[in-house]
Scaffold this active site. Structure first.
Site, PDB file in Angstrom:
ATOM      1  N   LYS A   9     -18.506  12.466  24.055  1.00  0.00           N
ATOM      2  CA  LYS A   9     -18.795  14.132  24.284  1.00  0.00           C
ATOM      3  C   LYS A   9     -20.591  13.783  24.137  1.00  0.00           C
ATOM      4  CE  LYS A   9     -14.954  16.676  22.401  1.00  0.00           C
ATOM      5  NZ  LYS A   9     -14.729  18.127  21.761  1.00  0.00           N
ATOM      6  N   TYR A  49     -10.670  21.890  30.580  1.00  0.00           N
ATOM      7  CA  TYR A  49     -10.140  22.497  29.119  1.00  0.00           C
ATOM      8  C   TYR A  49      -9.930  24.032  29.276  1.00  0.00           C
ATOM      9  CZ  TYR A  49     -12.349  19.663  25.732  1.00  0.00           C
ATOM     10  OH  TYR A  49     -13.261  18.912  25.067  1.00  0.00           O
ATOM     11  N   ASN A 112     -18.254  17.757  18.268  1.00  0.00           N
ATOM     12  CA  ASN A 112     -17.640  17.490  16.895  1.00  0.00           C
ATOM     13  C   ASN A 112     -17.174  15.622  17.693  1.00  0.00           C
ATOM     14  OD1 ASN A 112     -15.802  18.212  19.414  1.00  0.00           O
ATOM     15  ND2 ASN A 112     -14.273  18.669  18.068  1.00  0.00           N
ATOM     16  N   HIS A 115     -13.350  13.014  22.105  1.00  0.00           N
ATOM     17  CA  HIS A 115     -12.124  14.243  22.539  1.00  0.00           C
ATOM     18  C   HIS A 115     -10.911  13.069  22.407  1.00  0.00           C
ATOM     19  CE1 HIS A 115      -9.041  16.227  24.972  1.00  0.00           C
ATOM     20  NE2 HIS A 115      -8.945  15.315  26.277  1.00  0.00           N
ATOM     21  N   GLU A 126      -5.388  14.035  31.859  1.00  0.00           N
ATOM     22  CA  GLU A 126      -6.832  13.816  31.863  1.00  0.00           C
ATOM     23  C   GLU A 126      -6.985  12.518  32.519  1.00  0.00           C
ATOM     24  OE1 GLU A 126      -6.742  16.990  27.811  1.00  0.00           O
ATOM     25  OE2 GLU A 126      -6.633  14.830  27.298  1.00  0.00           O
TER      26      GLU A 126
HETATM   27  P1  IDP Z   1      -9.488  19.231  19.573  1.00  0.00           P
HETATM   28  O1  IDP Z   1     -10.880  18.782  20.591  1.00  0.00           O
HETATM   29  O2  IDP Z   1      -8.667  18.987  18.238  1.00  0.00           O
HETATM   30  O3  IDP Z   1      -8.229  18.756  20.597  1.00  0.00           O
HETATM   31  P2  IDP Z   1      -9.001  22.078  20.785  1.00  0.00           P
HETATM   32  O4  IDP Z   1      -8.773  22.846  19.603  1.00  0.00           O
HETATM   33  O5  IDP Z   1      -7.950  21.187  21.630  1.00  0.00           O
HETATM   34  O6  IDP Z   1      -9.828  20.611  19.655  1.00  0.00           O
HETATM   35  O7  IDP Z   1     -10.650  22.743  21.448  1.00  0.00           O
HETATM   36  C1  IDP Z   1     -11.097  21.968  22.158  1.00  0.00           C
HETATM   37  C2  IDP Z   1     -12.822  21.972  21.737  1.00  0.00           C
HETATM   38  O8  IDP Z   1     -13.381  22.715  21.791  1.00  0.00           O
HETATM   39  C3  IDP Z   1     -13.261  20.892  20.542  1.00  0.00           C
HETATM   40  O9  IDP Z   1     -13.438  19.407  20.605  1.00  0.00           O
HETATM   41  C4  IDP Z   1     -14.245  21.802  20.044  1.00  0.00           C
HETATM   42  O10 IDP Z   1     -15.070  21.400  20.688  1.00  0.00           O
HETATM   43  C5  IDP Z   1     -14.298  23.528  20.541  1.00  0.00           C
HETATM   44  N1  IDP Z   1     -13.729  24.418  19.922  1.00  0.00           N
HETATM   45  C6  IDP Z   1     -12.660  24.218  19.167  1.00  0.00           C
HETATM   46  N2  IDP Z   1     -12.024  25.101  18.532  1.00  0.00           N
HETATM   47  C7  IDP Z   1     -14.083  25.761  18.639  1.00  0.00           C
HETATM   48  C8  IDP Z   1     -14.395  26.538  17.573  1.00  0.00           C
HETATM   49  O11 IDP Z   1     -13.535  26.887  16.864  1.00  0.00           O
HETATM   50  N3  IDP Z   1     -15.331  26.867  17.548  1.00  0.00           N
HETATM   51  C9  IDP Z   1     -16.519  26.314  18.590  1.00  0.00           C
HETATM   52  N4  IDP Z   1     -15.548  24.955  19.222  1.00  0.00           N
HETATM   53  C10 IDP Z   1     -14.871  24.992  19.516  1.00  0.00           C
HETATM   54 MG    MG Z   2      -7.313  19.679  22.068  1.00  0.00          MG
END
Ligand code: IDP
Ligand code: MG
Length: 140
Positions: A9, A49, A112, A115, A126
């Site tokens: 990312k 997304y 984070n 992905h 994807e």
């Molecule tokens: P993942 O990447 O671990 O699969 P997902 O729930 O699919 O997590 O969410 C996609 C992305 O959206 C996350 O990697 C993160 O960058 C962002 N995200 C998810 N939940 C939150 C939140 O509560 N606050 C801020 N960003 C979030």
């Molecule tokens: Mg996800």
């Protein structure tokens, strides 16, 4: 052998962590079979997304994912998506296991680092979002 989609990312690229993260991916025996650098448009990030549309973090997520370069890659390994999800750790680095990429590098739940696809079906979708079949190297 199965495939998953990983994305380094914009925080990973901006903080010059791409080389270190790629080295760890390779040490963990994921085979990189496709890789490119892209800057996503708002439309592309929104589409990628789309499943999160309407969630409180969606607009921020699109903003973040379009804020700089991303490095999508296709990885091969047995049980690729599951293994890669374990390898990167929980979405929020505070909940991620020690030794995972997110625990070691991520600064927040939003930013984070990486992905990883969450099912074989989503991995296929994807991968197709970023790569055509002829951009994927056959290592067999
Ligand atoms: P993942 O990447 O671990 O699969 P997902 O729930 O699919 O997590 O969410 C996609 C992305 O959206 C996350 O990697 C993160 O960058 C962002 N995200 C998810 N939940 C939150 C939140 O509560 N606050 C801020 N960003 C979030
Ligand atoms: Mg996800």
């Amino acid at each position: 052998m199965s495939r998953t989609l990983a994305i380094l990312k914009p925080d990973c690229v901006r903080r010059n962590l791409s080389g270190e993260v790629i080295a760890r991916i390779q040490k963990a025996n994921f085979k990189i079979v496709a890789l490119k650098m892209v800057r996503l448009s708002k439309q592309a990030a929104g589409e990628f997304y789309a499943v999160h549309k309407g969630r409180p973090f969606y607009d921020g997520l699109v903003e973040f994912m379009t804020s700089g370069a991303c490095i999508p890659m296709v990885l091969e390994k047995e049980n690729a998506f599951e293994e890669f999800r374990k390898f990167i750790g929980a979405t929020d680095p505070k909940d991620a296991m020690p030794g995972t990429i997110r625990r070691d590098f991520a600064e927040s739940k939003g930013e984070n680092i990486v992905h990883g696809s969450d099912s074989p079906e989503n991995a296929e979708r994807e991968i197709g979002f970023f790569f055509s079949e002829r951009e994927i190297v056959d290592l067999q």
